[in-house]
Design a protein around this motif. Structure first.
Motif, short mmCIF file in Angstrom:
data_model
loop_
_atom_site.label_atom_id
_atom_site.label_comp_id
_atom_site.label_asym_id
_atom_site.label_seq_id
_atom_site.Cartn_x
_atom_site.Cartn_y
_atom_site.Cartn_z
N VAL A 1 -19.81 -34.76 -35.41
CA VAL A 1 -20.09 -34.94 -36.83
C VAL A 1 -21.59 -34.82 -37.02
CG1 VAL A 1 -19.96 -36.49 -38.81
CG2 VAL A 1 -18.08 -36.43 -37.16
N ALA A 2 -22.02 -33.93 -37.92
CA ALA A 2 -23.45 -33.72 -38.20
C ALA A 2 -23.84 -34.46 -39.47
CB ALA A 2 -23.76 -32.23 -38.32
N ILE A 3 -24.95 -35.21 -39.40
CA ILE A 3 -25.46 -35.97 -40.55
C ILE A 3 -26.87 -35.49 -40.83
CG2 ILE A 3 -26.08 -38.25 -41.43
CD1 ILE A 3 -23.66 -38.08 -38.59
N SER A 4 -27.11 -35.02 -42.05
CA SER A 4 -28.45 -34.56 -42.41
C SER A 4 -29.35 -35.75 -42.65
CB SER A 4 -28.38 -33.68 -43.67
OG SER A 4 -27.91 -34.45 -44.77
N LEU A 5 -30.64 -35.56 -42.37
CA LEU A 5 -31.65 -36.59 -42.59
C LEU A 5 -32.63 -36.11 -43.65
CD1 LEU A 5 -32.40 -37.56 -38.88
CD2 LEU A 5 -30.94 -38.76 -40.50
N PRO A 6 -33.28 -37.05 -44.36
CA PRO A 6 -34.29 -36.64 -45.36
C PRO A 6 -35.38 -35.79 -44.72
CG PRO A 6 -33.75 -38.98 -45.58
CD PRO A 6 -33.09 -38.51 -44.31
N THR A 7 -35.89 -34.83 -45.48
CA THR A 7 -36.85 -33.89 -44.92
C THR A 7 -38.20 -34.54 -44.64
OG1 THR A 7 -37.43 -33.23 -47.17
CG2 THR A 7 -35.77 -31.92 -46.02
N ALA A 8 -38.60 -35.53 -45.43
CA ALA A 8 -39.91 -36.16 -45.25
C ALA A 8 -39.83 -37.27 -44.21
CB ALA A 8 -40.42 -36.71 -46.58
N ASN A 9 -39.71 -36.87 -42.94
CA ASN A 9 -39.57 -37.84 -41.85
C ASN A 9 -40.42 -37.41 -40.66
OD1 ASN A 9 -37.57 -39.85 -42.77
ND2 ASN A 9 -36.27 -38.05 -42.95
N SER A 10 -41.70 -37.46 -40.83
CA SER A 10 -42.59 -37.03 -39.75
C SER A 10 -42.54 -37.99 -38.56
CB SER A 10 -44.02 -36.93 -40.27
OG SER A 10 -44.45 -38.19 -40.80
N THR A 11 -42.08 -39.24 -38.79
CA THR A 11 -42.05 -40.21 -37.69
C THR A 11 -40.81 -40.07 -36.83
OG1 THR A 11 -40.97 -41.85 -39.13
CG2 THR A 11 -43.38 -41.87 -39.03
N VAL A 12 -39.82 -39.34 -37.30
CA VAL A 12 -38.59 -39.14 -36.53
C VAL A 12 -38.77 -37.93 -35.62
CG1 VAL A 12 -36.13 -38.68 -36.63
CG2 VAL A 12 -37.18 -40.18 -38.32
N ARG A 13 -38.56 -38.13 -34.32
CA ARG A 13 -38.78 -37.08 -33.35
C ARG A 13 -37.47 -36.45 -32.89
NH1 ARG A 13 -44.14 -36.03 -33.93
NH2 ARG A 13 -45.36 -37.96 -33.86
N LEU A 14 -37.54 -35.20 -32.53
CA LEU A 14 -36.37 -34.53 -31.97
C LEU A 14 -35.97 -35.23 -30.68
CD1 LEU A 14 -37.18 -30.74 -32.48
CD2 LEU A 14 -35.83 -32.25 -33.93
N GLY A 15 -34.68 -35.45 -30.50
CA GLY A 15 -34.17 -36.12 -29.32
C GLY A 15 -34.09 -37.63 -29.45
N GLN A 16 -34.66 -38.18 -30.52
CA GLN A 16 -34.67 -39.64 -30.71
C GLN A 16 -33.25 -40.13 -30.94
OE1 GLN A 16 -37.60 -40.83 -33.51
NE2 GLN A 16 -37.17 -43.02 -33.36
N THR A 17 -32.91 -41.29 -30.35
CA THR A 17 -31.57 -41.86 -30.47
C THR A 17 -31.44 -42.65 -31.78
OG1 THR A 17 -31.36 -42.04 -28.09
CG2 THR A 17 -29.87 -43.39 -29.41
N GLY A 18 -30.32 -42.49 -32.45
CA GLY A 18 -30.07 -43.21 -33.69
C GLY A 18 -28.64 -43.74 -33.74
N ASP A 19 -28.49 -44.95 -34.31
CA ASP A 19 -27.17 -45.55 -34.54
C ASP A 19 -26.69 -45.15 -35.93
OD1 ASP A 19 -27.31 -46.78 -32.06
OD2 ASP A 19 -28.31 -48.55 -32.87
N VAL A 20 -25.55 -44.48 -35.99
CA VAL A 20 -25.04 -43.91 -37.23
C VAL A 20 -23.91 -44.78 -37.77
CG1 VAL A 20 -23.97 -41.89 -38.29
CG2 VAL A 20 -25.65 -41.60 -36.47
N THR A 21 -23.96 -45.08 -39.06
CA THR A 21 -22.88 -45.77 -39.75
C THR A 21 -22.46 -44.92 -40.94
OG1 THR A 21 -23.73 -47.94 -39.12
CG2 THR A 21 -22.15 -47.87 -40.92
N ILE A 22 -21.22 -44.42 -40.90
CA ILE A 22 -20.70 -43.54 -41.95
C ILE A 22 -19.77 -44.35 -42.84
CG2 ILE A 22 -19.39 -41.45 -42.45
CD1 ILE A 22 -20.10 -40.51 -39.60
N THR A 23 -20.03 -44.34 -44.14
CA THR A 23 -19.16 -45.03 -45.09
C THR A 23 -18.03 -44.08 -45.46
OG1 THR A 23 -21.01 -46.31 -45.97
CG2 THR A 23 -19.03 -46.17 -47.33
N THR A 24 -16.82 -44.38 -44.97
CA THR A 24 -15.68 -43.50 -45.18
C THR A 24 -14.90 -43.82 -46.44
OG1 THR A 24 -14.30 -44.94 -43.80
CG2 THR A 24 -15.44 -43.10 -42.71
N ALA A 25 -15.04 -45.04 -46.95
CA ALA A 25 -14.36 -45.43 -48.19
C ALA A 25 -15.05 -46.66 -48.75
CB ALA A 25 -12.88 -45.71 -47.95
N SER A 26 -15.02 -46.83 -50.08
CA SER A 26 -15.67 -47.97 -50.71
C SER A 26 -14.99 -48.26 -52.04
CB SER A 26 -17.17 -47.70 -50.91
OG SER A 26 -17.80 -48.84 -51.45
N HIS A 27 -14.58 -49.51 -52.24
CA HIS A 27 -13.98 -49.96 -53.49
C HIS A 27 -14.87 -51.04 -54.08
CE1 HIS A 27 -9.64 -48.60 -52.22
NE2 HIS A 27 -10.52 -47.61 -52.30
#
Length: 571
Positions: A438-464
């Motif tokens: 699953v690919a998640i796009s990130l905001p373009t203005a993120n100079s502090t985020v480096r390629l290869g950096q590990t991230g914990d992803v939380t996807i909201t699949t439904a919300s009431h």
């Protein structure tokens, strides 16, 4: 007799003793009466258990995983033509602009093609001269030779087609025979297995019914031999089936190759026939006087030849491979002396990460491979980033493109918002775990985020939003029926409810409860502190039970990561 002074001192002591004993007696009678009164139900017992409230808010369902940051777009750069790599101008990590040199490919072949194209142009120009001057005797002889050559080619093509058809027919006969033989071997092996099993069953029956100890050993040996025979027969069946599969695959492959050969030869016959027709038509045309339009046709050939020359000249220029876009050199697979098959540049979204799991409600890592690994040079656009995570097959059905996601980077404690851009349709298997990228796009203005950096992803699949919900641990499910225990006016009652979305903070209730209703958590979801009637409250339990002054206090239910608030008891 006591002395008067002693008697005077003893009398008050006796009176105090009598008074104390009387008070103790009354107290004991009072305690006994209270105990008896309580035993017969005179004093009402306070209901116990951990209380939670029905709340209104937003219930969201999420899927979590872990991935690595990658470039959102990559370009695999390859030369447009084939040739040997003779020079590499860049290194990994270099910043390049569109048009910068990347590689140099041997231009020997391209220059040879240019020379051929120029020769064709010269021939077309000569053809214009011939068209305007008419055909000579020598030219007519050349036309006749061309027709004869085309006739010979057609005859040879027909012979090759006939031979290909004969080979196909022979292959069909031989391969079908081999498959039938292998199929018969499977059936024979099955029959032998059936006979072996029958012998084993017979030996086992005889052993079971034999009472003579002297014959038991012999029968046991027969059973052992029969079991060995069954095992041998089963292995024979497996081997025969494998041979049958191999024979079928060989047949299919052989027949496919033979059939393709027939089709190829049919194409050769058709092409040879077209060539002959073209030669005959050309000869007939050449033998006629110049017709109207012949000059225009000759000019068209010259124009086409000039286009070929221009294309060949461009191919020579393209032997210097240049960057098609601005970017950073992420990978160089080219080595000096390597032969390139060409193909030009290809761009696409990048992917990749560390092998692992991604599951709902837990962290994991993703696994995939780069879509641009075929480039001799790979360029990435570091301004556009994404993170790719591998989600378990149990959760992937919930994930859709366009869903929102949050990405937290443990190294910096920075959290960014993102959006699911793609969900892989093909799975990957790692350590026998089926996962989907699953690919998640990130905001373009993120100079502090480096390629290869590990991230914990939380996807909201439904919300009431704006719904009633309760802690999931407060619900008891039996079959398709969900119930809770509601406390009202000091009385507990079982209430049937209808539920909706199950989220991370609780479960949505669509029918059966009102906001503010007090529910009792089922026994076992928390530890209730012991409280004397009317006494001070117990200590807080591990799941939020007990505690507080004068009764059960608030707390957090830890069974499902949900929040629940307890209610204080009477003081």
């Amino acid at each position: 007799m006591l002395e008067p002074s002693l008697a005077g001192r003893t009398a008050p002591v006796k009176r105090r003793t009598i008074i104390i004993n009387s008070v103790l007696g009354v107290a004991i009678l009072g305690v006994g009466a209270a105990t008896a009164f309580s035993a017969i139900g005179g004093a009402p017992q306070q209901p116990t258990g951990t209380l939670v409230s029905v709340q209104r808010g937003t219930v969201s369902s999420t899927v979590t995983a872990t991935g690595n940051v990658e470039a959102g777009s990559t370009v695999a750069v390859n030369p447009s033509g084939s040739g040997e790599v003779t020079k590499i101008y860049v290194k990994v990590g270099a910043k390049v602009a569109k048009g910068d040199k990347l590689l140099k490919i041997d231009d020997t072949s391209a220059r040879r093609d240019l020379k051929t194209a120029k020769a064709s142009l010269a021939s077309a120009e000569a053809g214009m001269t011939t068209t305007t001057q008419g055909r000579s005797t020598q030219d007519q002889a050349v036309d006749d030779a061309g027709v004869r050559s085309a006739q010979t080619a057609l005859s040879n093509a027909r012979k090759a087609l006939s031979q290909a058809k004969a080979t196909y027919a022979l292959d069909q006969k031989q391969q079908h025979a081999l498959v039938n033989k292998a199929d018969s071997a499977v059936e024979d092996a099955k029959d032998q297995l059936s006979d072996a099993k029958s012998e084993l069953a017979k030996a086992q029956r005889e052993l079971a019914s034999e009472t003579d100890p002297t014959k038991t050993t012999e029968l046991q040996n027969q059973v052992t031999q029969a079991q060995s025979a069954v095992t041998t027969a089963e292995n024979a069946v497996t081997t025969a089936k494998s041979s049958l599969t191999q024979a079928q695959q060989t047949r299919d492959k052989t027949l496919l190759s033979s059939k393709q050969n027939v089709q190829t030869q049919e194409g050769q016959v058709s092409a040879a026939g077209d060539s002959l027709a073209s030669q005959e038509a050309q000869r007939a045309s050449n033998q006629q006087p110049a017709r109207e339009g012949a000059v225009e046709s000759a000019q068209a050939q010259i124009d086409n030849a000039r286009v070929s020359v221009e294309q060949a000249e461009q191919a020579v220029k393209d032997t210097t491979v240049r960057a098609p876009v601005d970017g950073t050199v992420a990978d160089i697979s080219a080595v000096l002396g390597q032969s390139s098959s060409g193909g030009g540049s290809a761009s696409g979204g990048s992917s990749g990460g560390t092998s692992g799991n991604g599951t709902s409600g837990s962290s994991g890592t993703s696994s995939s491979s780069s879509s641009s690994s075929s480039g001799l040079v790979t360029l990435v656009n570091e301004k556009v980033k994404q993170i790719t995570a591998s989600v378990a097959e149990a959760d992937i059905v919930k994930v859709k493109a366009g869903q929102t996601a949050s990405v937290t980077f443990p190294a910096s404690s920075k959290t960014l918002s993102g959006k699911v851009t793609s969900v892989a349709t093909q799975s990957t298997v790692s350590n026998n775990v089926v996962q989907y990228d699953v690919a998640i796009s990130l905001p373009t203005a993120n100079s502090t985020v480096r390629l290869g950096q590990t991230g914990d992803v939380t996807i909201t699949t439904a919300s009431h939003a704006d719904v009633l919900y309760v802690p999931t641990s407060a619900i008891t499910t039996t079959g398709n029926q969900a119930t809770v225990t509601r406390r009202a006016d000091g009385t507990d009652a079982t209430v049937q409810i209808e539920t909706g979305l199950v989220g991370s903070v609780g479960t949505e209730v669509t029918r059966g409860l009102n906001e503010g209703d007090q529910l009792v958590l089922p026994t076992g979801t928390g530890t209730q502190g012991f409280t004397f009637p009317g006494g001070p409250g117990g200590s807080a339990g591990s799941d939020g039970a007990g505690g507080g002054s004068g009764g059960a206090g608030g707390g957090t239910n830890t069974d499902n990561g949900e929040s629940g608030t307890g209610s204080g008891g009477p003081r």
